[in-house]
Design an enzyme around this catalytic site. Structure first.
Site, short mmCIF file in Angstrom:
data_model
loop_
_atom_site.label_atom_id
_atom_site.label_comp_id
_atom_site.label_asym_id
_atom_site.label_seq_id
_atom_site.Cartn_x
_atom_site.Cartn_y
_atom_site.Cartn_z
N ARG A 32 -4.81 -9.14 19.04
CA ARG A 32 -4.95 -8.81 17.62
C ARG A 32 -5.58 -7.42 17.46
O ARG A 32 -6.16 -6.88 18.39
CB ARG A 32 -5.86 -9.85 16.92
CG ARG A 32 -5.24 -11.24 16.75
CD ARG A 32 -4.15 -11.30 15.69
NE ARG A 32 -4.60 -10.91 14.35
CZ ARG A 32 -3.76 -10.74 13.32
NH1 ARG A 32 -2.47 -10.91 13.47
NH2 ARG A 32 -4.22 -10.40 12.13
N TRP B 119 4.70 -12.98 2.55
CA TRP B 119 4.68 -11.55 2.88
C TRP B 119 6.01 -10.92 2.47
O TRP B 119 7.06 -11.54 2.64
CB TRP B 119 4.45 -11.34 4.38
CG TRP B 119 3.03 -11.06 4.74
CD1 TRP B 119 2.48 -9.85 5.02
CD2 TRP B 119 1.94 -12.01 4.87
NE1 TRP B 119 1.14 -9.99 5.29
CE2 TRP B 119 0.78 -11.28 5.20
CE3 TRP B 119 1.84 -13.39 4.70
CZ2 TRP B 119 -0.46 -11.89 5.40
CZ3 TRP B 119 0.61 -13.99 4.90
CH2 TRP B 119 -0.52 -13.25 5.24
N ASP C 221 0.66 -2.61 11.50
CA ASP C 221 -0.76 -2.46 11.20
C ASP C 221 -1.58 -1.55 12.13
O ASP C 221 -2.10 -0.54 11.73
CB ASP C 221 -1.44 -3.83 11.20
CG ASP C 221 -0.76 -4.83 10.28
OD1 ASP C 221 0.26 -4.49 9.68
OD2 ASP C 221 -1.28 -5.95 10.15
N TRP D 35 7.99 -8.10 3.61
CA TRP D 35 9.15 -7.88 4.50
C TRP D 35 9.48 -9.12 5.32
O TRP D 35 10.64 -9.33 5.68
CB TRP D 35 9.06 -6.58 5.30
CG TRP D 35 8.13 -6.44 6.48
CD1 TRP D 35 6.96 -7.09 6.72
CD2 TRP D 35 8.32 -5.55 7.59
NE1 TRP D 35 6.41 -6.65 7.89
CE2 TRP D 35 7.22 -5.70 8.46
CE3 TRP D 35 9.32 -4.62 7.94
CZ2 TRP D 35 7.08 -4.96 9.64
CZ3 TRP D 35 9.17 -3.89 9.12
CH2 TRP D 35 8.08 -4.06 9.96
N ASP D 36 8.50 -9.99 5.54
CA ASP D 36 8.83 -11.27 6.18
C ASP D 36 9.86 -12.02 5.35
O ASP D 36 10.87 -12.52 5.86
CB ASP D 36 7.58 -12.16 6.31
CG ASP D 36 6.58 -11.63 7.31
OD1 ASP D 36 5.98 -10.57 7.03
OD2 ASP D 36 6.39 -12.25 8.38
N TYR E 221 -7.43 -17.37 4.86
CA TYR E 221 -6.95 -16.05 5.27
C TYR E 221 -7.92 -14.98 4.77
O TYR E 221 -8.49 -15.10 3.70
CB TYR E 221 -5.56 -15.79 4.71
CG TYR E 221 -5.01 -14.43 5.04
CD1 TYR E 221 -4.54 -14.14 6.31
CD2 TYR E 221 -4.98 -13.42 4.08
CE1 TYR E 221 -4.05 -12.87 6.63
CE2 TYR E 221 -4.49 -12.15 4.38
CZ TYR E 221 -4.02 -11.89 5.66
OH TYR E 221 -3.54 -10.65 5.97
N GLU F 62 5.92 -14.67 17.74
CA GLU F 62 5.69 -13.51 16.87
C GLU F 62 5.99 -12.21 17.63
O GLU F 62 6.66 -11.33 17.13
CB GLU F 62 4.23 -13.54 16.39
CG GLU F 62 3.88 -12.55 15.31
CD GLU F 62 2.42 -12.68 14.87
OE1 GLU F 62 1.69 -13.55 15.42
OE2 GLU F 62 1.99 -11.91 13.98
N GLY G 158 3.67 -2.02 7.94
CA GLY G 158 4.11 -3.23 8.62
C GLY G 158 3.69 -3.23 10.09
O GLY G 158 3.73 -4.25 10.75
N TRP H 57 0.72 -4.38 17.50
CA TRP H 57 1.73 -3.32 17.39
C TRP H 57 1.48 -2.15 18.34
O TRP H 57 1.98 -1.06 18.14
CB TRP H 57 1.79 -2.83 15.94
CG TRP H 57 2.43 -3.83 15.03
CD1 TRP H 57 1.80 -4.72 14.20
CD2 TRP H 57 3.83 -4.10 14.87
NE1 TRP H 57 2.72 -5.50 13.54
CE2 TRP H 57 3.97 -5.15 13.92
CE3 TRP H 57 5.00 -3.55 15.44
CZ2 TRP H 57 5.22 -5.66 13.53
CZ3 TRP H 57 6.23 -4.06 15.03
CH2 TRP H 57 6.32 -5.10 14.10
N GLN I 243 4.78 -3.02 1.24
CA GLN I 243 5.20 -3.14 2.64
C GLN I 243 6.61 -2.55 2.78
O GLN I 243 7.24 -2.29 1.76
CB GLN I 243 5.19 -4.63 3.05
CG GLN I 243 4.52 -4.86 4.36
CD GLN I 243 4.44 -6.33 4.76
OE1 GLN I 243 4.97 -7.21 4.10
NE2 GLN I 243 3.75 -6.59 5.85
C1 DGY Z 1 -2.35 -9.42 9.06
O1 DGY Z 1 -3.15 -10.06 8.40
O2 DGY Z 1 -2.43 -9.25 10.27
C2 DGY Z 1 -1.19 -8.82 8.36
O3 DGY Z 1 -0.36 -8.14 9.25
C3 DGY Z 1 -1.61 -7.92 7.24
O4 DGY Z 1 -0.51 -7.61 6.47
#
Ligand code: DGY
Length: 420
Positions: A196, A33, A163, A35-36, A81, A390, A161, A348, A101
């Site tokens: 989530r 990713w 989401d 910004w990660d 994913y 996280e 970022g 978030w 991002q």
């Molecule tokens: C996710 O898959 O949750 C990511 O944040 C998407 O960028």
């Protein structure tokens, strides 16, 4: 409190793959990713400069010909994913997503090279990175601010970022969801659905993705046709800070980054115009539907990270920040806890994140040293009590999302080692 530097380094090394690092060690995020990686490279710079530079080189390897650096790079074709390379169907030399991002890479590069002595070969590679980052910043100005307002747009919530932040709720309500939408989420197989984003959020994310794919990721068309087009204060603040950092490091190597100075000047003055004096806040703006987004998000305070040359405004914003989490034991919640959209555990929409704390801490170091130190100490303490998760609840520090999280580890190293 125990010092966790050894654990932090171990997490980063364990999560490392060929030249890049996964955000965590489970199946939740099996790719690189944007910004990660930037945050992760800062952590490496304290114990393996080669890894730090390589992390950014691998990220920039995924740069598109037009200059964009994607938000995800799928170096390995991992189907666990969603949405993966088969859904996005794009990328240049590396399969990738078709959006970007928060561009904090140049800021990370500046921190890395100003805190280390580089050998000749590393200097050469860094110069190349600077040139490619200039292309990235030019891409933003060209395709995300085609009307030359000084402010850049995001066209998908994933680009922010943050989401599923409530910041985007009203804008997403206006999106026409694809009626034939069919997809299978994979994140809920490895993460608790209570923490989530919702399926209704994913419907919007995937509808937008499909729209972009249909437009062949043509950057002009994406800007004008996307059903989501927002001038995000947090994003623009990070962009402005990174542009300033890019200019600074270019000077170290006598590189002349044509026009960037002028553009920075314009972005700075346009951002300042977004100040709402009456409410003492900077609100993001929905460009598509023409309304200000009056949601109290921690990312509104990233304006301090941009280092605007207006002491009065900065001082007022710091006063407001001090009231933001007044009643909470753990700071900073992603949304102000007394707001109706706040959810203690959902991604978030409320939890505390280490990278946003780090951004706020960096923002305050040259403006309010005492408060900055308080934020740094609280962040270190949270990690030392609860480990490298996280995200966390602001009420009781309940750990949420993935464990062994790379950016939490990397930024912890920065907080405990930085000499200022
Ligand atoms: C996710 O898959 O949750 C990511 O944040 C998407 O960028």
């Amino acid at each position: 409190m125990k010092n966790l530097s050894k654990t932090a380094k171990k997490i980063l090394k364990t999560n490392r793959r060929k030249g890049y690092t996964l955000p965590t060690n489970n199946k939740l995020y099996p790719a690189q990713w944007n910004w990660d990686s930037a945050f992760i490279s800062i952590g490496y710079s304290y114990f393996n400069l080669e890894y730090a530079i390589k992390e950014l080189e691998t990220l920039i390897k995924g740069q598109w010909k037009n200059g964009m650096i994607p938000h995800i790079l799928f170096h390995e074709k991992d189907d666990s994913y969603f949405p993966n390379h088969k859904t996005w169907k794009c990328g240049n030399s590396v399969s990738s997503s078709g959006i970007t991002q928060p561009p904090i890479v140049a800021t990370a590069l500046k921190l890395i090279i100003t805190r280390n002595k580089l050998n000749k070969n590393q200097k050469k590679r860094v110069i190349l990175l600077i040139k490619k980052l200039k292309k990235y910043h030019d891409w933003f100005y060209k395709y995300r601010d085609p009307k030359n307002t000084g402010l850049v747009s995001i066209i998908h919530p994933w680009e922010s970022g943050l989401d599923n932040s409530p910041l985007w709720d009203s804008s997403l309500k206006k999106i026409k969801i694809d009626k034939k939408l069919s997809y299978k989420r994979r994140d809920l197989e490895v993460s608790n659905s209570k923490a989530r984003p919702l399926n209704s959020d994913y419907d919007c994310y995937i509808t937008l993705l499909n729209q972009f794919k249909k437009l062949n990721y043509n950057p002009n068309k994406l800007y004008s046709n996307s059903m989501f087009n927002v001038v995000d204060i947090g994003f623009n603040s990070i962009f402005l800070k990174a542009s300033k950092d890019l200019l600074e490091i270019a000077k170290l190597y006598n590189l002349n980054l044509k026009d960037l100075n002028k553009k920075i000047f314009k972005t700075e003055s346009s951002l300042l115009k977004m100040y709402n004096k009456k409410k003492n806040i900077f609100y993001s703006y929905d460009l598509k539907n023409k309304f200000f987004i009056n949601i109290p998000s921690i990312s509104n305070y990233f304006i301090l990270f941009a280092d605007l040359n207006d002491k009065k405004v900065n001082k007022k914003i710091i006063e407001s920040l001090k009231k933001y989490n007044q009643k909470e034991k753990y700071i900073f919640s992603s949304i102000k806890p007394d707001h109706k959209s706040f959810e203690e555990k959902r991604y978030w929409r409320g939890p505390v994140w280490i990278n946003t704390n780090w951004i706020i801490y960096q923002s305050l170091k040259n403006k309010d040293k005492v408060y900055a130190k308080k934020i740094k100490d609280k962040t270190i303490k949270l990690i030392e009590e609860k480990n490298f998760f996280e995200y966390y609840s602001c009420k009781n520090a309940e750990t949420l999302g993935a464990n062994n999280f790379s950016w939490s580890s990397a930024l912890y190293l920065d907080l405990i080692y930085e000499s200022n």
